[in-house]
Motif scaffolding. Structure first.
Motif, PDB file in Angstrom:
ATOM      1  N   ILE A 125     -22.911  -7.308  59.701  1.00  0.00           N
ATOM      2  CA  ILE A 125     -22.892  -7.867  61.042  1.00  0.00           C
ATOM      3  C   ILE A 125     -21.791  -8.911  61.087  1.00  0.00           C
ATOM      4  O   ILE A 125     -21.744  -9.809  60.251  1.00  0.00           O
ATOM      5  CB  ILE A 125     -24.249  -8.510  61.390  1.00  0.00           C
ATOM      6  CG1 ILE A 125     -25.356  -7.459  61.327  1.00  0.00           C
ATOM      7  CG2 ILE A 125     -24.191  -9.157  62.770  1.00  0.00           C
ATOM      8  CD1 ILE A 125     -26.752  -8.005  61.491  1.00  0.00           C
ATOM      9  N   THR A 126     -20.894  -8.765  62.063  1.00  0.00           N
ATOM     10  CA  THR A 126     -19.820  -9.738  62.236  1.00  0.00           C
ATOM     11  C   THR A 126     -19.784 -10.175  63.688  1.00  0.00           C
ATOM     12  O   THR A 126     -20.183  -9.434  64.580  1.00  0.00           O
ATOM     13  CB  THR A 126     -18.444  -9.154  61.842  1.00  0.00           C
ATOM     14  OG1 THR A 126     -18.231  -7.951  62.568  1.00  0.00           O
ATOM     15  CG2 THR A 126     -18.368  -8.872  60.366  1.00  0.00           C
ATOM     16  N   VAL A 132     -20.820  -9.072  69.095  1.00  0.00           N
ATOM     17  CA  VAL A 132     -21.494  -8.902  67.819  1.00  0.00           C
ATOM     18  C   VAL A 132     -21.245  -7.457  67.403  1.00  0.00           C
ATOM     19  O   VAL A 132     -21.538  -6.530  68.157  1.00  0.00           O
ATOM     20  CB  VAL A 132     -23.010  -9.184  67.932  1.00  0.00           C
ATOM     21  CG1 VAL A 132     -23.702  -8.881  66.617  1.00  0.00           C
ATOM     22  CG2 VAL A 132     -23.264 -10.610  68.361  1.00  0.00           C
ATOM     23  N   ILE A 133     -20.678  -7.281  66.222  1.00  0.00           N
ATOM     24  CA  ILE A 133     -20.338  -5.951  65.728  1.00  0.00           C
ATOM     25  C   ILE A 133     -21.255  -5.623  64.555  1.00  0.00           C
ATOM     26  O   ILE A 133     -21.341  -6.387  63.599  1.00  0.00           O
ATOM     27  CB  ILE A 133     -18.867  -5.888  65.292  1.00  0.00           C
ATOM     28  CG1 ILE A 133     -17.959  -6.249  66.471  1.00  0.00           C
ATOM     29  CG2 ILE A 133     -18.531  -4.505  64.741  1.00  0.00           C
ATOM     30  CD1 ILE A 133     -16.528  -6.518  66.077  1.00  0.00           C
ATOM     31  N   VAL A 134     -21.955  -4.493  64.643  1.00  0.00           N
ATOM     32  CA  VAL A 134     -22.855  -4.059  63.581  1.00  0.00           C
ATOM     33  C   VAL A 134     -22.333  -2.744  63.024  1.00  0.00           C
ATOM     34  O   VAL A 134     -22.235  -1.753  63.749  1.00  0.00           O
ATOM     35  CB  VAL A 134     -24.297  -3.870  64.110  1.00  0.00           C
ATOM     36  CG1 VAL A 134     -25.220  -3.409  62.992  1.00  0.00           C
ATOM     37  CG2 VAL A 134     -24.813  -5.142  64.756  1.00  0.00           C
ATOM     38  N   ASP A 135     -21.945  -2.751  61.755  1.00  0.00           N
ATOM     39  CA  ASP A 135     -21.525  -1.545  61.047  1.00  0.00           C
ATOM     40  C   ASP A 135     -22.658  -1.142  60.123  1.00  0.00           C
ATOM     41  O   ASP A 135     -23.111  -1.941  59.296  1.00  0.00           O
ATOM     42  CB  ASP A 135     -20.266  -1.801  60.209  1.00  0.00           C
ATOM     43  CG  ASP A 135     -19.039  -2.015  61.056  1.00  0.00           C
ATOM     44  OD1 ASP A 135     -18.873  -1.274  62.026  1.00  0.00           O
ATOM     45  OD2 ASP A 135     -18.248  -2.915  60.716  1.00  0.00           O
ATOM     46  N   ILE A 136     -23.106   0.093  60.253  1.00  0.00           N
ATOM     47  CA  ILE A 136     -24.215   0.582  59.435  1.00  0.00           C
ATOM     48  C   ILE A 136     -23.775   1.835  58.698  1.00  0.00           C
ATOM     49  O   ILE A 136     -23.242   2.765  59.300  1.00  0.00           O
ATOM     50  CB  ILE A 136     -25.457   0.906  60.301  1.00  0.00           C
ATOM     51  CG1 ILE A 136     -25.949  -0.348  61.014  1.00  0.00           C
ATOM     52  CG2 ILE A 136     -26.564   1.509  59.438  1.00  0.00           C
ATOM     53  CD1 ILE A 136     -27.072  -0.100  61.980  1.00  0.00           C
TER      54      ILE A 136
END
Length: 160
Positions: A125-126, A132-136
């Motif tokens: 999470i950045t 808010v950017i969530v990379d999964i």
């Protein structure tokens, strides 16, 4: 000499290759075999004292080594550089919260849906400006080849 045979149970529950690579980035160079061994021991639930006993090393020496190496790399990796490590379990918990522990997040089954197992391998999470950017990193496993979704059924946003 560090053995790759010891504390192998960590490989069952953790994404070690990704974790090794990310910790190497935090360190600035590859982890040593001893650092990897110590990390696997911690992730397998061994305290620094138990680790030292298992490896026939000085308890104080292992503690100092962990504080000067792995603990610092993990703190940098998970963004907790300013936090104090109260207990070695903090390392385990922080890495688990960061998504390095591989665990089934659930199975979904219904008459209308395919039985799939979802496994979240890692999440980042950045915050960038007002976003808010969530990379999964998500792994989906179907129990049978006939249950795999066709590629054309998934659009570019990942929606079915």
């Amino acid at each position: 000499m560090a053995s790759t045979e010891q504390f192998t149970q960590a490989a069952n529950d953790w994404d070690l290759e990704t974790l090794y690579a990310d910790l190497a980035s935090a360190k600035g160079k590859r982890l040593t075999p001893v650092e990897k061994l110590h990390l696997r021991a911690l992730l397998s639930g061994y305290s620094p004292t138990e680790l030292a006993e298992k490896l026939n090393k000085s308890v104080k020496g292992v503690g100092v080594d962990l504080c000067n190496t792995l603990y610092q790399y993990v703190k940098n990796l998970v963004g907790k550089s300013d936090e104090k490590i109260e207990n070695w379990r903090n390392i385990y918990e922080w890495l688990e919260e960061a998504g390095y522990k591989t665990q089934s997040s659930g199975e979904y089954e219904s008459n209308d849906c395919l039985p799939l197992e979802f496994l979240i391998k890692r999440a980042n999470i950045t915050i960038d400006k007002h976003k808010v950017i969530v990379d999964i990193n998500l792994r989906i496993v179907a129990s049978k080849a006939s249950e795999i979704l066709k590629v054309e059924e998934i659009d570019t946003n990942g929606k079915v």
